[in-house]
Design an enzyme around this catalytic site. Structure first.
Site, PDB file in Angstrom:
ATOM      1  N   ILE A  14       0.843  -1.201   0.000  1.00  0.00           N
ATOM      2  CA  ILE A  14       0.000   0.000   0.000  1.00  0.00           C
ATOM      3  C   ILE A  14       0.878   1.250   0.000  1.00  0.00           C
ATOM      4  CG2 ILE A  14      -1.611   1.341   1.430  1.00  0.00           C
ATOM      5  CD1 ILE A  14      -2.897  -1.322   2.305  1.00  0.00           C
ATOM      6  N   GLN A 141      -9.776  -9.179  14.957  1.00  0.00           N
ATOM      7  CA  GLN A 141      -9.529 -10.299  14.029  1.00  0.00           C
ATOM      8  C   GLN A 141      -8.926 -11.469  14.787  1.00  0.00           C
ATOM      9  OE1 GLN A 141     -10.225 -11.153  10.914  1.00  0.00           O
ATOM     10  NE2 GLN A 141      -9.056 -13.036  11.174  1.00  0.00           N
ATOM     11  N   TYR A 147      -2.017  -6.889  16.513  1.00  0.00           N
ATOM     12  CA  TYR A 147      -2.207  -5.999  15.356  1.00  0.00           C
ATOM     13  C   TYR A 147      -3.472  -5.152  15.523  1.00  0.00           C
ATOM     14  CZ  TYR A 147      -2.591  -4.921  10.291  1.00  0.00           C
ATOM     15  OH  TYR A 147      -2.690  -4.303   9.060  1.00  0.00           O
TER      16      TYR A 147
HETATM   17  N1  CAA Z   1     -12.374 -17.559  13.209  1.00  0.00           N
HETATM   18  C1  CAA Z   1     -12.589 -18.614  14.002  1.00  0.00           C
HETATM   19  N2  CAA Z   1     -11.756 -19.653  14.091  1.00  0.00           N
HETATM   20  C2  CAA Z   1     -10.644 -19.593  13.344  1.00  0.00           C
HETATM   21  C3  CAA Z   1     -10.342 -18.518  12.503  1.00  0.00           C
HETATM   22  C4  CAA Z   1     -11.268 -17.484  12.446  1.00  0.00           C
HETATM   23  N3  CAA Z   1     -11.066 -16.430  11.666  1.00  0.00           N
HETATM   24  N4  CAA Z   1      -9.169 -18.772  11.905  1.00  0.00           N
HETATM   25  C5  CAA Z   1      -8.746 -19.946  12.348  1.00  0.00           C
HETATM   26  N5  CAA Z   1      -9.650 -20.452  13.202  1.00  0.00           N
HETATM   27  C6  CAA Z   1      -9.576 -21.708  13.911  1.00  0.00           C
HETATM   28  C7  CAA Z   1      -9.142 -22.840  12.993  1.00  0.00           C
HETATM   29  O1  CAA Z   1     -10.252 -23.410  12.341  1.00  0.00           O
HETATM   30  C8  CAA Z   1      -8.504 -23.800  13.967  1.00  0.00           C
HETATM   31  O2  CAA Z   1      -9.494 -24.491  14.650  1.00  0.00           O
HETATM   32  P1  CAA Z   1      -9.367 -26.069  14.972  1.00  0.00           P
HETATM   33  O3  CAA Z   1      -8.158 -26.172  15.843  1.00  0.00           O
HETATM   34  O4  CAA Z   1     -10.645 -26.429  15.661  1.00  0.00           O
HETATM   35  O5  CAA Z   1      -9.189 -26.710  13.645  1.00  0.00           O
HETATM   36  C9  CAA Z   1      -7.842 -22.837  14.920  1.00  0.00           C
HETATM   37  O6  CAA Z   1      -8.570 -21.621  14.884  1.00  0.00           O
HETATM   38  C10 CAA Z   1      -6.449 -22.471  14.433  1.00  0.00           C
HETATM   39  O7  CAA Z   1      -5.642 -23.095  15.261  1.00  0.00           O
HETATM   40  P2  CAA Z   1      -4.168 -23.424  14.776  1.00  0.00           P
HETATM   41  O8  CAA Z   1      -3.489 -24.025  15.966  1.00  0.00           O
HETATM   42  O9  CAA Z   1      -4.192 -24.186  13.503  1.00  0.00           O
HETATM   43  O10 CAA Z   1      -3.612 -21.973  14.501  1.00  0.00           O
HETATM   44  P3  CAA Z   1      -2.170 -21.596  14.139  1.00  0.00           P
HETATM   45  O11 CAA Z   1      -1.387 -21.419  15.402  1.00  0.00           O
HETATM   46  O12 CAA Z   1      -1.619 -22.489  13.097  1.00  0.00           O
HETATM   47  O13 CAA Z   1      -2.419 -20.151  13.528  1.00  0.00           O
HETATM   48  C11 CAA Z   1      -3.300 -18.569  11.984  1.00  0.00           C
HETATM   49  C12 CAA Z   1      -2.994 -20.019  12.254  1.00  0.00           C
HETATM   50  C13 CAA Z   1      -2.091 -17.700  12.316  1.00  0.00           C
HETATM   51  C14 CAA Z   1      -4.461 -18.134  12.828  1.00  0.00           C
HETATM   52  C15 CAA Z   1      -3.612 -18.527  10.487  1.00  0.00           C
HETATM   53  O14 CAA Z   1      -4.848 -19.164  10.283  1.00  0.00           O
HETATM   54  C16 CAA Z   1      -3.754 -17.114   9.949  1.00  0.00           C
HETATM   55  O15 CAA Z   1      -2.766 -16.504   9.551  1.00  0.00           O
HETATM   56  N6  CAA Z   1      -4.964 -16.588   9.912  1.00  0.00           N
HETATM   57  C17 CAA Z   1      -5.228 -15.271   9.297  1.00  0.00           C
HETATM   58  C18 CAA Z   1      -5.318 -14.176  10.300  1.00  0.00           C
HETATM   59  C19 CAA Z   1      -5.630 -12.926   9.551  1.00  0.00           C
HETATM   60  O16 CAA Z   1      -6.705 -12.738   9.012  1.00  0.00           O
HETATM   61  N7  CAA Z   1      -4.660 -12.032   9.484  1.00  0.00           N
HETATM   62  C20 CAA Z   1      -4.819 -10.829   8.702  1.00  0.00           C
HETATM   63  C21 CAA Z   1      -3.571 -10.623   7.924  1.00  0.00           C
HETATM   64  S1  CAA Z   1      -3.756  -9.340   6.696  1.00  0.00           S
HETATM   65  C22 CAA Z   1      -3.666  -7.949   7.546  1.00  0.00           C
HETATM   66  O17 CAA Z   1      -3.450  -7.908   8.729  1.00  0.00           O
HETATM   67  C23 CAA Z   1      -3.865  -6.699   6.775  1.00  0.00           C
HETATM   68  C24 CAA Z   1      -5.063  -5.971   7.223  1.00  0.00           C
HETATM   69  O18 CAA Z   1      -4.943  -4.934   7.864  1.00  0.00           O
HETATM   70  C25 CAA Z   1      -6.408  -6.439   6.797  1.00  0.00           C
END
Ligand code: CAA
Length: 240
Positions: A14, A141, A147
């Site tokens: 951005i 989030q 963040y």
């Molecule tokens: N809502 C609810 N549950 C969620 C979820 C959500 N959004 N995302 C993941 N989960 C759940 C998964 O289904 C999983 O559940 P189960 O264990 O029952 O299967 C659990 O949470 C995840 O547990 P993990 O142990 O697998 O998680 P992890 O330690 O591997 O972490 C993570 C994974 C870091 C959360 C990865 O999924 C991720 O990066 N998620 C995206 C987060 C996100 O949206 N970040 C935004 C980045 S972009 C940005 O920040 C720019 C901006 O300003 C918009």
């Protein structure tokens, strides 16, 4: 005379689009970056925009860097605090280091970027401050306690600065991008990203240029009465 604009994290994502858009508006732009020398050199070659390297989390480095920009380009009229990082993890797994890194860069970095330019803006009775917040500062989030805290904090910063700067011709506003097609969003696991896109009524990620246009609007000379505001650009994903 051309306005001088500083864009932190201004060589990628951005920030890159913002730097280019401000240049297209006639500004003399300084784009900062933290580490990627190769990308910064390519950016300058392609755009003719000067780059400066410092860590926004470091107050003394920011102050010295800003002094260098002002010595070379002139007093800064427009500052866009854009630099930011993610260290996503569910809260039960988030380490104190992940918390601190994000707070230091995204929130303290905003202080470090604006504080050194603020006295000059007050003296010259003109300034445009824009902070790039996020949809996730508005709605929270999963996996972004750190963040989201910084991005919500940005809104407190601009609302306070707006009141302090108003009598000095300075405005302070925020832009809250939704999910934009940048490296940061592409780093999210593909399945998760697909699920996010499915929640965006517009049906796609935003483009960096769509955020840059918000910034050129807020930083224009005739945007004086827009102060302490937040422009949300998220494809109707969330209404603050
Ligand atoms: N809502 C609810 N549950 C969620 C979820 C959500 N959004 N995302 C993941 N989960 C759940 C998964 O289904 C999983 O559940 P189960 O264990 O029952 O299967 C659990 O949470 C995840 O547990 P993990 O142990 O697998 O998680 P992890 O330690 O591997 O972490 C993570 C994974 C870091 C959360 C990865 O999924 C991720 O990066 N998620 C995206 C987060 C996100 O949206 N970040 C935004 C980045 S972009 C940005 O920040 C720019 C901006 O300003 C918009």
């Amino acid at each position: 005379m051309a306005r001088v604009a500083l864009v932190t994290g201004g060589t990628r994502g951005i920030g890159e689009a913002i730097s280019k858009a401000l240049k297209a508006e006639g500004c003399t732009v300084a784009a900062t970056y933290a580490g990627n020398d190769e990308k910064a050199a390519a950016f300058t070659k392609a755009t003719g925009i000067e780059t400066y390297k410092w860590n926004v989390a470091d107050y003394e480095a920011s102050k010295a860097g800003i002094a260098k920009v002002e010595a070379e380009l002139g007093p800064i009229d427009i500052v866009v605090a854009n630099a930011g990082i993610t260290r996503d993890a569910p809260f039960h797994k988030m380490t104190p280091e992940q918390w601190r890194e994000v707070i230091d860069t995204n929130l303290t970095g905003v202080f470090n970027t604006i504080h050194p330019v603020w006295p000059g803006m007050r003296e010259r009775k003109f300034g445009r401050v824009v902070v790039i917040s996020s949809i996730n500062g508005q709605k929270g989030q999963f996996a972004q306690v750190n963040y989201a805290a910084t991005k919500a904090g940005d809104l407190g910063i601009i609302r306070s600065l707006a009141q302090e700067g108003a009598r000095s011709g300075i405005t302070a506003n925020a832009v809250c991008p939704g999910y934009i097609a940048t490296e940061m969003v592409m780093a999210v696991p593909e399945k998760v990203r697909e699920a996010i896109i499915a929640q965006i009524p517009t049906g796609r990620l935003g483009e960096p240029e769509e955020i840059a246009r918000c910034v050129t609007f807020l930083t224009s000379d005739d945007a004086q009465f827009i102060n302490g505001s937040t422009i949300t650009a998220n494809g109707a994903q969330f209404f603050a």
